[in-house]
Design an enzyme around this catalytic site. Structure first.
Site, short mmCIF file in Angstrom:
data_model
loop_
_atom_site.label_atom_id
_atom_site.label_comp_id
_atom_site.label_asym_id
_atom_site.label_seq_id
_atom_site.Cartn_x
_atom_site.Cartn_y
_atom_site.Cartn_z
N ASN A 207 0.07 -0.66 1.10
CA ASN A 207 -0.14 -1.95 0.42
C ASN A 207 1.04 -2.28 -0.43
OD1 ASN A 207 -2.99 -2.93 0.36
ND2 ASN A 207 -3.56 -0.86 0.39
N MET B 105 -3.78 7.68 -7.05
CA MET B 105 -4.83 8.38 -6.76
C MET B 105 -5.05 9.44 -7.91
SD MET B 105 -6.07 7.35 -4.17
CE MET B 105 -7.46 8.04 -3.71
N HIS C 36 -8.96 -1.56 -4.38
CA HIS C 36 -10.10 -0.40 -3.92
C HIS C 36 -10.72 -0.59 -2.80
CE1 HIS C 36 -12.91 2.94 -4.78
NE2 HIS C 36 -13.80 2.16 -4.47
N ASN D 214 -5.59 -3.25 -9.57
CA ASN D 214 -5.88 -1.82 -8.76
C ASN D 214 -6.55 -2.64 -7.41
OD1 ASN D 214 -6.30 0.62 -7.70
ND2 ASN D 214 -8.37 0.62 -8.22
N LEU E 145 -6.32 7.59 -14.74
CA LEU E 145 -5.55 7.22 -15.83
C LEU E 145 -6.48 7.20 -17.05
CD1 LEU E 145 -3.42 4.19 -14.26
CD2 LEU E 145 -2.87 6.59 -14.86
C1 GAR Z 1 -5.87 2.04 0.35
O1 GAR Z 1 -7.01 2.08 1.25
C2 GAR Z 1 -6.30 1.63 -1.01
O2 GAR Z 1 -7.24 0.89 -1.29
C3 GAR Z 1 -6.81 3.14 -1.39
O3 GAR Z 1 -6.01 3.95 -1.04
C4 GAR Z 1 -5.52 3.44 0.21
C5 GAR Z 1 -3.62 3.63 -0.10
O4 GAR Z 1 -3.20 3.17 1.12
N1 GAR Z 1 -7.04 3.33 -2.76
C6 GAR Z 1 -7.87 4.07 -3.45
O5 GAR Z 1 -8.76 4.72 -2.83
C7 GAR Z 1 -8.04 3.73 -4.89
N2 GAR Z 1 -9.09 4.67 -5.58
P1 GAR Z 1 -1.58 2.84 1.03
O6 GAR Z 1 -0.89 3.97 0.39
O7 GAR Z 1 -1.09 2.61 2.49
O8 GAR Z 1 -1.56 1.54 0.41
#
Ligand code: GAR
Length: 196
Positions: free
Chosen positions: A14, A90, A109, A107, A93
């Protein structure tokens, strides 16, 4: 030009989509990618795109979130961001840290919030028998995976899906949603983006 800092914990796909989006006539630029994990794969990818990177390992701080955040805050403040984007960051905060960036921290999610805050979102959607899943971009408030909605993208849950296949389908939409929301947000428009 708005300045954007991005926080990651892992591969940073992302983050990469956001960094790549901030070129040309985009009203923002990436000024820092920071991670709580020195081995996060996204760090070298960001560096390859010419974005300054920093890692502040949370592990030596144990349960002392405030001390970890104090170290993390230094390079972030030095980068003078207008907006902070959490991209698969992850660590929970503290309200103090969140408060410093009130109204300008985003953020993403991997669920259709308010459904499934926290972890294991895809398995939870499957276990519930949901017909659709998706992802949400929201403003960060002190409450985990809460805060004003800035965009949401939906995907179908297909027969035979497991958490991995569903996660991949959702992630592809995350890559569309987050850049679309950020572009709107830095232009001062908080109208939610709806995809899918
Ligand atoms: C993504 O799916 C994001 O939505 C999730 O972690 C992944 C990161 O992927 N975020 C969470 O779960 C936050 N609570 P990436 O490092 O390839 O962007």
């Amino acid at each position: 030009m708005k300045r954007v800092a991005l926080l990651i914990s892992g591969g940073g796909s992302n983050m990469l989509r956001l960094v790549e989006s901030m070129t040309g006539d985009h009203p923002a630029r990436a000024v820092l990618v920071a991670s709580n994990d020195p081995h996060a794969g996204g760090l070298s990818k960001a560096a390859a795109l010419g974005v300054p990177t920093v890692a502040v390992d949370h592990k030596p701080f144990g349960k002392d979130r405030a001390a970890f955040e104090a170290e993390l805050l230094k390079p972030i403040l030095a980068a003078e961001p207008d907006v902070v984007c959490l991209c698969g960051f992850m660590r929970v905060l503290t309200p103090d840290f969140v408060g410093r960036f009130a109204g300008r921290m985003l953020n993403i999610h991997p669920s259709l919030l308010p459904k499934y805050p926290g972890l294991h979102t895809h398995q939870r959607a499957l276990d519930a028998g949901d017909a659709e899943a998706g992802c949400t971009v929201h403003e960060v408030t002190p409450v985990l995976d809460d805060g004003p909605l800035l965009g949401q993208a939906r995907v179908p849950v297909l027969a035979g899906d497991d958490a991995a296949t569903l996660a991949a389908r959702v992630l592809a939409m995350e890559h569309q949603l987050y850049p679309a929301v950020l572009r709107r947000f830095v232009a001062g428009d908080k109208t939610p983006v709806w995809l899918g």
